[in-house]
Design a protein around this motif. Structure first.
Motif, short mmCIF file in Angstrom:
data_model
loop_
_atom_site.label_atom_id
_atom_site.label_comp_id
_atom_site.label_asym_id
_atom_site.label_seq_id
_atom_site.Cartn_x
_atom_site.Cartn_y
_atom_site.Cartn_z
N PHE A 131 0.84 -1.20 0.00
CA PHE A 131 0.00 0.00 0.00
C PHE A 131 0.87 1.25 0.00
O PHE A 131 2.08 1.18 0.32
CB PHE A 131 -0.89 0.02 1.25
N THR B 89 -3.22 5.72 2.62
CA THR B 89 -4.07 4.87 3.48
C THR B 89 -3.38 4.34 4.73
O THR B 89 -4.00 3.61 5.51
CB THR B 89 -4.59 3.65 2.67
N THR C 203 -5.76 1.25 5.65
CA THR C 203 -4.84 0.11 5.80
C THR C 203 -4.57 -0.18 7.26
O THR C 203 -4.45 -1.35 7.66
CB THR C 203 -3.52 0.38 5.06
N VAL D 220 -3.36 -2.64 -2.09
CA VAL D 220 -4.32 -1.54 -1.93
C VAL D 220 -3.98 -0.44 -2.94
O VAL D 220 -3.08 0.37 -2.72
CB VAL D 220 -4.29 -0.97 -0.50
N TYR E 132 -9.21 1.24 -3.82
CA TYR E 132 -9.66 2.16 -2.78
C TYR E 132 -10.06 3.49 -3.41
O TYR E 132 -9.21 4.32 -3.75
CB TYR E 132 -8.54 2.35 -1.76
#
Length: 477
Positions: A25, A30, A35, A79, A113
């Motif tokens: 990520f 995040t 996350t 992500v 996301y």
């Protein structure tokens, strides 16, 4: 839902995995919200998760240590977020993830996301801008850039999770459930604590039945009768787990006052879920009233019937007359009923709340021209609550921040008679196991004669009966 998984001759169920899940990520997007909450949810289920929080130099390749960590992880969660492609580290990790997927058979689960899958798939929008930058920076190494493009497209073609306007807590629950199904049978047998407790309950009920039978038989043997008398006293006190009914009229432990458009699907959603998991009764309304309409009678009742009110101040909080009307009622209950109020400043400091109020008041005065007195009431309520000691999120990881809030709530409720004394299920199970073990140690006896035959002592029998293996035998997978 299908994910990219290639059978591998080199990996098997007996492979030694260091981590169940590796999360790839972009920390800036995040790391302290989505996350962080995903990591916390996986950790609560007993999964071993690697979530690197450090961002390396943009031009630096990922380290050999991180390379090895990726190789030792069973599932990869990727992500994709708005700034994902601007991170060299994220893209290099993704190359390694896809390589491991193809050579070792690990599973890859992409999460989009607040992005459309086509954004990373075809490098459009913000991904296009990031790759324009890469094309310039790596002009002499375009092969690297092309590899990133190819990897992004391949991973984005995998069926995954697409977060749009869903409540994050519920969304994360779905991701964790998917991970659980993929790892069931291969990781800790205690991933689902509720199932474990169900197994404990089953065994305890069965144990009590056996003890009753043995107690009756022990009446023929004075020595056994003495031992069972002692054990019953200890065991009964150990297993006397009960919910104490409320001596007050509080229907809810906590009332959440928040601005829906700011935090309903993220922060407040996670906070609500965490409180519920701890056994705390929470009222969280999900409706938005039209400007000018008074708060509903059921909301007034909910505030009056709550022991604690949490006020989540956010950027657009003061633009909601409904939030402000609820706040006025909360202050009233605080002053007349002694209810506790905990203010939370979500990405806004106390002084900024008041500043925003003065700006919003101009708008409200136009809408409520015939109710100017409301404005002053709102101002007074805001001044009173923002002057209370509260919690300011700032740059803290959300999951860690929420855990602190929940601990404070649990502390305030722990001495009360309105909620269960065992809000924390993990502590309950640990406590029961510890006390049972102590009880058994105190009354352990050697083999004793029973009539004409020789049998193992009651406590040795119970020790075997109460073993973890016996509990697990009654836990449904």
């Amino acid at each position: 839902m299908s994910y990219l998984r290639v059978p591998s001759y080199g990996s098997s169920s007996s492979a030694s995995w260091k981590y169940d899940v590796f999360i790839n990520f972009h920390n800036e997007d995040t790391g302290k919200n989505f996350t962080e909450n995903l990591y916390a949810a996986l950790d609560r289920k007993g999964f071993k998760v690697f979530k690197g929080d450090k961002e390396f130099e943009r031009e630096m390749p990922i380290s050999l240590e991180l390379d090895k960590t990726i190789e030792e992880s069973r599932i990869f969660i990727v992500v994709f977020s708005k700034s994902y492609a601007s991170s060299i580290q994220c893209l290099d990790e993704l190359n390694k993830i896809l390589e491991c997927n193809k050579t070792m058979g690990q599973t890859v689960i992409p999460i989009f996301y607040y992005l459309e899958p086509d954004d990373p798939r075809y490098q459009i929008g913000v991904f296009h801008e990031a790759f324009d930058d890469h094309d310039v920076r790596f002009e002499v190494d375009m092969e690297k850039v092309q590899m990133w493009r190819k990897t992004l497209k391949e991973v984005s073609n995998i069926s995954g999770f697409h977060l749009k306007d869903s409540p994050e807590e519920k969304y994360i629950e779905g991701v964790v459930k998917e991970i659980s199904s993929k790892l069931s049978g291969s990781t800790s047998k205690f991933m689902n604590l509720k199932k474990l407790v169900a197994g404990v309950n089953f065994c305890v009920e069965k144990l009590l039945m056996k003890l009753e039978t043995l107690r009756e038989l022990s009446g023929y043997n004075p020595q056994l009768s003495y031992h069972f008398y002692i054990f019953f006293q200890l065991f009964s006190s150990t297993m006397r787990i009960q919910r104490v009914s409320s001596s007050t009229s509080a229907k809810h432990d906590v009332f959440l006052n928040f601005r829906g458009i700011d935090t309903r699907n993220n922060f407040t959603n996670h906070l609500y879920g965490h409180l519920i998991r701890e056994g705390i009764k929470v009222f969280k309304d999900n409706l938005e009233l039209e400007i000018g309409k008074p708060i509903l009678p059921e909301l007034v009742n909910a505030i009056e019937e709550s022991r604690i009110s949490i006020v989540v101040f956010s950027k657009n909080y003061v633009s909601s007359p409904w939030c402000l009307d609820e706040l006025v009622k909360i202050v009233e209950c605080k002053n007349t009923r002694g209810q506790s109020v905990i203010p939370i400043f979500y990405d806004v400091n106390p002084s900024l709340v008041i500043t925003k109020l003065e700006v919003a008041i101009g708008q409200h005065q136009k809408v409520f021209a015939d109710h100017i007195e409301n404005v002053q009431t709102w101002r007074n309520a805001l001044m009173e609550i923002t002057n209370l000691f509260g919690r300011e999120l700032k740059d803290s990881p959300e999951a860690e921040f929420i855990e602190g809030v929940v601990k404070e709530i649990s502390s305030k409720l722990s001495g009360s008679t309105s909620t269960s004394k065992f809000m924390n299920l993990k502590k309950l199970v640990a406590g029961v196991n510890s006390r049972l073990e102590n009880s058994l140690m105190k009354v352990e006896t050697p083999r004793v004669a029973w009539g004409q035959s020789t049998m193992i002592s009651p406590c040795l029998f119970l020790k075997n009966f109460l073993s973890p293996a016996h509990f697990l035998a009654h836990v449904n997978d």
